[in-house]
Write an enzyme that holds these catalytic residues in place. Sequence first.
Site, PDB file in Angstrom:
ATOM      1  N   GLY A  74       0.828  -1.198   0.000  1.00  0.00           N
ATOM      2  CA  GLY A  74       0.000   0.000   0.000  1.00  0.00           C
ATOM      3  C   GLY A  74       0.868   1.256   0.000  1.00  0.00           C
ATOM      4  N   GLN A  76       1.171   3.356   2.189  1.00  0.00           N
ATOM      5  CA  GLN A  76       1.797   3.520   3.502  1.00  0.00           C
ATOM      6  C   GLN A  76       2.439   2.228   3.998  1.00  0.00           C
ATOM      7  OE1 GLN A  76       2.585   6.111   5.184  1.00  0.00           O
ATOM      8  NE2 GLN A  76       1.630   7.554   3.778  1.00  0.00           N
ATOM      9  N   SER A  77       2.915   1.410   3.068  1.00  0.00           N
ATOM     10  CA  SER A  77       3.533   0.140   3.454  1.00  0.00           C
ATOM     11  C   SER A  77       4.862   0.345   4.193  1.00  0.00           C
ATOM     12  CB  SER A  77       3.783  -0.697   2.200  1.00  0.00           C
ATOM     13  OG  SER A  77       4.664  -1.762   2.494  1.00  0.00           O
ATOM     14  N   ASN A  78       4.974  -0.292   5.325  1.00  0.00           N
ATOM     15  CA  ASN A  78       6.234  -0.264   6.082  1.00  0.00           C
ATOM     16  C   ASN A  78       7.273  -1.176   5.435  1.00  0.00           C
ATOM     17  OD1 ASN A  78       5.137   1.298   8.362  1.00  0.00           O
ATOM     18  ND2 ASN A  78       3.906  -0.542   8.696  1.00  0.00           N
ATOM     19  N   VAL A  80       7.609  -1.797   2.273  1.00  0.00           N
ATOM     20  CA  VAL A  80       8.156  -1.110   1.119  1.00  0.00           C
ATOM     21  C   VAL A  80       9.234  -0.100   1.543  1.00  0.00           C
ATOM     22  CG1 VAL A  80       7.406   0.698  -0.485  1.00  0.00           C
ATOM     23  CG2 VAL A  80       6.233  -1.508  -0.468  1.00  0.00           C
TER      24      VAL A  80
END
Length: 332
Positions: A74, A76-78, A80
């Site tokens: 997403g 706001q992916s951590n 990533v």
Amino acid sequence: MYAFHDLSRLSLGFFPTPLVFLSNLTEHLGGPQIYMKRDDCTGLATGGNKTRKLEYLVADALRQQCDTLITGGGLQSNHVRQTAAAAARVGLKCILILNESPYHNDKLYQENGNILLDQLFGAELQIISQDANMAEQMTNTYKHLKENECHPYLIPLGGSNAIGATGYVLAVEEIYQQCSANKIKPTHLICASGSGGTQAGLMLGVHLQNWPLKIYGFSVGIKNPCEKTRVDNVLASLCGLFDVNPEPLRNSSLVDENYFGSGYGQTTPESIAAIKLVAQKEGILLDPVYTGKAMAGLIDYIQQGRFNSNDTVIFIHTGGTAALSAYADKLN
Ligand SMILES: *Cc1c(COP(=O)(O)O)cnc(C)c1O
């Protein structure tokens, strides 16, 4: 397919992470003794559970002489964000495929928090619509690079394949040593579960350590498949890597799907309350997407009397605090 012995580990974070006793929260809730494993302090790009997975995944990419990491998640992916930092650290290119969220179309969410950091790390972002097929998009990007004489390495959602989840098998060994050294006798491990690799890794780790404790994973609401299936799938391939029969392990932990509210990435009143409680009792930040929901689950379990006063739980703080600023409007 390789075996565990073929894997190497690349140092990307600071380990062991601290294991701390939350005395104020324990006293306030009046249930089990509550410890926290501070995997939010792994040190890579503000930290989080993906660092342990990336230590194995990026080592594998380097071993295969790849030049580009591809992953997705997403906005706001951590996962990533930590992948972008790992790529920068080892000098690989990084392509991130980011799904827009059906629930958030505000500027904070689209520009702040993790996505801001992804860009600081120099990653290339490909933003796709909320209903585009992420897996397909990742494979297409992979194929396209291959055809152009590049050597991409594809990291699945959340880094949750057998290689990534190995990080949490080894994390159990680390926790076990800290407990032994400090005479802590945990009865439960608690975590937030998304792509399932953390919980699957903990399950195999606890099994290999022959440690009689229960694992409770609180689903954060990624659907299709459901969380239990996700955990089972990662566990099956992870057990393949370690040459362990997964069957007796399948139901050795609990996956609770009752605390994610209306869906992945959407806050619940209980998770916001849990974030504020832990911040104000312990001076520790949780996050709105994962650890806030897992903590809300733990608090509710305590209030329901599902622990007794001899129990000792270790809450795995899997990180995610880099997303807090993207949720400022929900937290205020
Ligand atoms: C990814 C993530 C999780 C979930 O871990 P999985 O291995 O994907 O189940 C939990 N907490 C945070 C903060 C995460 O970023």
